[in-house]
Design a protein around this motif. Structure first.
Motif, PDB file in Angstrom:
ATOM      1  N   ALA A 122       0.831  -1.205   0.000  1.00 47.58           N
ATOM      2  CA  ALA A 122       0.000   0.000   0.000  1.00 47.58           C
ATOM      3  C   ALA A 122       0.860   1.247   0.000  1.00 47.58           C
ATOM      4  O   ALA A 122       2.066   1.213   0.332  1.00 47.58           O
ATOM      5  N   PHE A 123       0.249   2.349  -0.374  1.00 43.58           N
ATOM      6  CA  PHE A 123       0.843   3.672  -0.221  1.00 43.58           C
ATOM      7  C   PHE A 123      -0.028   4.457   0.754  1.00 43.58           C
ATOM      8  O   PHE A 123      -1.261   4.445   0.654  1.00 43.58           O
ATOM      9  N   ALA A 124       0.634   5.128   1.712  1.00 46.61           N
ATOM     10  CA  ALA A 124      -0.067   6.025   2.632  1.00 46.61           C
ATOM     11  C   ALA A 124       0.324   7.447   2.263  1.00 46.61           C
ATOM     12  O   ALA A 124       1.517   7.750   2.142  1.00 46.61           O
ATOM     13  N   LEU A 125      -0.657   8.287   2.039  1.00 44.64           N
ATOM     14  CA  LEU A 125      -0.337   9.670   1.674  1.00 44.64           C
ATOM     15  C   LEU A 125      -1.165  10.644   2.493  1.00 44.64           C
ATOM     16  O   LEU A 125      -2.289  10.347   2.901  1.00 44.64           O
ATOM     17  N   ASN A 126      -0.559  11.794   2.744  1.00 47.97           N
ATOM     18  CA  ASN A 126      -1.215  12.864   3.498  1.00 47.97           C
ATOM     19  C   ASN A 126      -1.747  13.926   2.543  1.00 47.97           C
ATOM     20  O   ASN A 126      -1.116  14.225   1.534  1.00 47.97           O
ATOM     21  N   ILE A 127      -2.893  14.473   2.885  1.00 46.54           N
ATOM     22  CA  ILE A 127      -3.563  15.463   2.040  1.00 46.54           C
ATOM     23  C   ILE A 127      -3.349  16.863   2.615  1.00 46.54           C
ATOM     24  O   ILE A 127      -3.282  17.046   3.834  1.00 46.54           O
ATOM     25  N   LYS A 128      -3.226  17.855   1.722  1.00 46.15           N
ATOM     26  CA  LYS A 128      -3.082  19.236   2.171  1.00 46.15           C
ATOM     27  C   LYS A 128      -4.265  19.646   3.038  1.00 46.15           C
ATOM     28  O   LYS A 128      -5.398  19.223   2.790  1.00 46.15           O
ATOM     29  N   ALA A 129      -3.987  20.494   4.029  1.00 44.38           N
ATOM     30  CA  ALA A 129      -5.019  20.882   5.008  1.00 44.38           C
ATOM     31  C   ALA A 129      -6.248  21.485   4.350  1.00 44.38           C
ATOM     32  O   ALA A 129      -7.382  21.215   4.753  1.00 44.38           O
ATOM     33  N   GLU A 130      -6.034  22.300   3.314  1.00 41.79           N
ATOM     34  CA  GLU A 130      -7.172  22.979   2.678  1.00 41.79           C
ATOM     35  C   GLU A 130      -7.990  22.060   1.787  1.00 41.79           C
ATOM     36  O   GLU A 130      -9.014  22.472   1.226  1.00 41.79           O
ATOM     37  N   LYS A 131      -7.552  20.815   1.641  1.00 39.42           N
ATOM     38  CA  LYS A 131      -8.252  19.863   0.769  1.00 39.42           C
ATOM     39  C   LYS A 131      -8.956  18.758   1.572  1.00 39.42           C
ATOM     40  O   LYS A 131      -9.304  17.716   1.023  1.00 39.42           O
ATOM     41  N   THR A 132      -9.154  18.977   2.869  1.00 40.11           N
ATOM     42  CA  THR A 132      -9.633  17.891   3.723  1.00 40.11           C
ATOM     43  C   THR A 132     -11.117  17.971   4.063  1.00 40.11           C
ATOM     44  O   THR A 132     -11.559  17.335   5.026  1.00 40.11           O
ATOM     45  N   THR A 133     -11.899  18.741   3.319  1.00 40.67           N
ATOM     46  CA  THR A 133     -13.339  18.684   3.554  1.00 40.67           C
ATOM     47  C   THR A 133     -13.868  17.339   3.052  1.00 40.67           C
ATOM     48  O   THR A 133     -13.227  16.681   2.229  1.00 40.67           O
ATOM     49  N   THR A 134     -15.021  16.945   3.551  1.00 40.77           N
ATOM     50  CA  THR A 134     -15.578  15.641   3.191  1.00 40.77           C
ATOM     51  C   THR A 134     -15.787  15.522   1.680  1.00 40.77           C
ATOM     52  O   THR A 134     -15.447  14.494   1.075  1.00 40.77           O
ATOM     53  N   VAL A 135     -16.323  16.571   1.057  1.00 40.76           N
ATOM     54  CA  VAL A 135     -16.576  16.540  -0.383  1.00 40.76           C
ATOM     55  C   VAL A 135     -15.272  16.409  -1.155  1.00 40.76           C
ATOM     56  O   VAL A 135     -15.158  15.617  -2.103  1.00 40.76           O
ATOM     57  N   GLN A 136     -14.253  17.186  -0.759  1.00 36.59           N
ATOM     58  CA  GLN A 136     -12.971  17.132  -1.449  1.00 36.59           C
ATOM     59  C   GLN A 136     -12.305  15.771  -1.282  1.00 36.59           C
ATOM     60  O   GLN A 136     -11.712  15.243  -2.234  1.00 36.59           O
ATOM     61  N   MET A 137     -12.393  15.192  -0.083  1.00 39.20           N
ATOM     62  CA  MET A 137     -11.775  13.889   0.156  1.00 39.20           C
ATOM     63  C   MET A 137     -12.422  12.804  -0.711  1.00 39.20           C
ATOM     64  O   MET A 137     -11.746  11.909  -1.224  1.00 39.20           O
ATOM     65  N   LYS A 138     -13.723  12.886  -0.890  1.00 39.61           N
ATOM     66  CA  LYS A 138     -14.404  11.914  -1.754  1.00 39.61           C
ATOM     67  C   LYS A 138     -13.961  12.075  -3.206  1.00 39.61           C
ATOM     68  O   LYS A 138     -13.771  11.080  -3.927  1.00 39.61           O
TER      69      LYS A 138
END
Length: 299
Positions: A122-138
């Motif tokens: 697997a790859f584990a990756l972190n998302i930018k803070a401004e991209k972490t809304t539920t809609v954006q994550m989906k």
């Protein structure tokens, strides 16, 4: 015997004791700056909390090292992947490493009775803070599922992410509300301090009026002095804040991770501007008040 004459120091227009004024304004600006530093560190902390959320990309089986390298390169180039320094936050987790982590947490070796390791690389990756809304994550999840070689994409419960964002927004609004109230209180404090300092000059102001001095001529030395006092107070408050921060960083190493030099310098520059503007306007209002008072009202 020669007469001894005592030298009498003339009272100049705008020459009121400034030590008390500078001290009071410096203290008020220091309190504002302290609250500003708290907001900056709180903002950085919320950003780190959001970027600590990981997305897990489980891969197809039997991928070659070249394919794994290609997938990692694609992931690192995604604009929503968090970057620390110059490094995209993409981490490869082999199925063996995944098994060791699971066994370490659960205390049970599932490979002993299954006879094999059923986990996937697997790859584990972190998302930018401004991209972490539920809609954006989906949306990010859908995008990653289209990468060749990716079997499945998982991330934490959307409700948990929404809860984090909601709580951070509430805390930010509360802190901003306190900051606004504090700014109003400090403005009133500085205004009253300057008015009290100018009280001793009220008769001198009236004397200048009686000899025909214009309002601008009378106000100018007061305004110049008030602006200088505001800038000097801002410098003192900024110096105290800097010293306090350096002491805090030596005592609590983790605080260094929450530093934001750019915003801190903007805040310190803002203290100089705020001190200058508030001092100037307060002095302007106070002098105009004494210019309009009648002789009886001066006593």
């Amino acid at each position: 015997m020669a007469k001894q004459h005592k030298s009498i120091k003339k009272k100049k227009l705008g020459n009121y004791p400034h030590t008390m004024v500078v001290f009071s304004i410096s203290l008020a600006l220091f309190v504002i700056g302290l609250f500003g530093i708290l907001l900056i560190h709180a903002s950085k902390l919320s950003e780190q909390v959001k970027e600590s959320i990981e997305m897990q990309l489980y891969l197809e089986r039997n991928l070659t090292p070249e394919q794994l390298a290609s997938i990692q390169k694609q992931l690192a180039s995604k604009e929503y992947v968090a970057v620390k320094g110059d490094t995209a936050q993409v981490r490869f987790v082999s199925k063996e490493e995944g098994a060791r982590e699971f066994i370490g947490k659960s205390g049970e070796d599932f490979t002993s009775f299954l006879g094999e390791n059923p986990l996937r690389d697997a790859f584990a990756l972190n998302i930018k803070a401004e991209k972490t809304t539920t809609v954006q994550m989906k949306g990010i999840k859908n995008d990653l599922e289209g990468v060749e070689g990716v079997y499945e994409v998982q991330f934490v419960d959307p409700g948990f992410i929404e809860s984090i964002n909601t709580n951070i927004q509430k805390i930010s609004l509360i802190l901003l509300g306190f900051a606004a109230i504090l700014l109003v209180v400090v403005t009133i404090l500085i205004n009253n301090t300057i008015k009290l300092a100018l009280y001793s000059q009220r008769f001198l102001i009236r004397s200048m009026q009686l000899v025909g001095a214009t309002g601008f001529f009378i106000q100018r030395p007061f305004l110049n002095r008030a602006a200088w006092q505001g800038v000097m107070s801002g410098v003192i408050a900024s110096a105290l804040l800097f010293a306090l921060m350096q002491y805090a960083y030596t005592q609590i190493e983790e605080l260094k991770e929450l530093r934001n030099h750019e915003q801190t310098y903007i805040l310190m520059g803002g203290l100089l501007v705020i001190g200058c503007i508030i001092g100037f306007l307060s002095s302007y209002r106070a002098v105009r008040k004494y210019l309009r008072l009648s002789l009886d009202e001066l006593y």
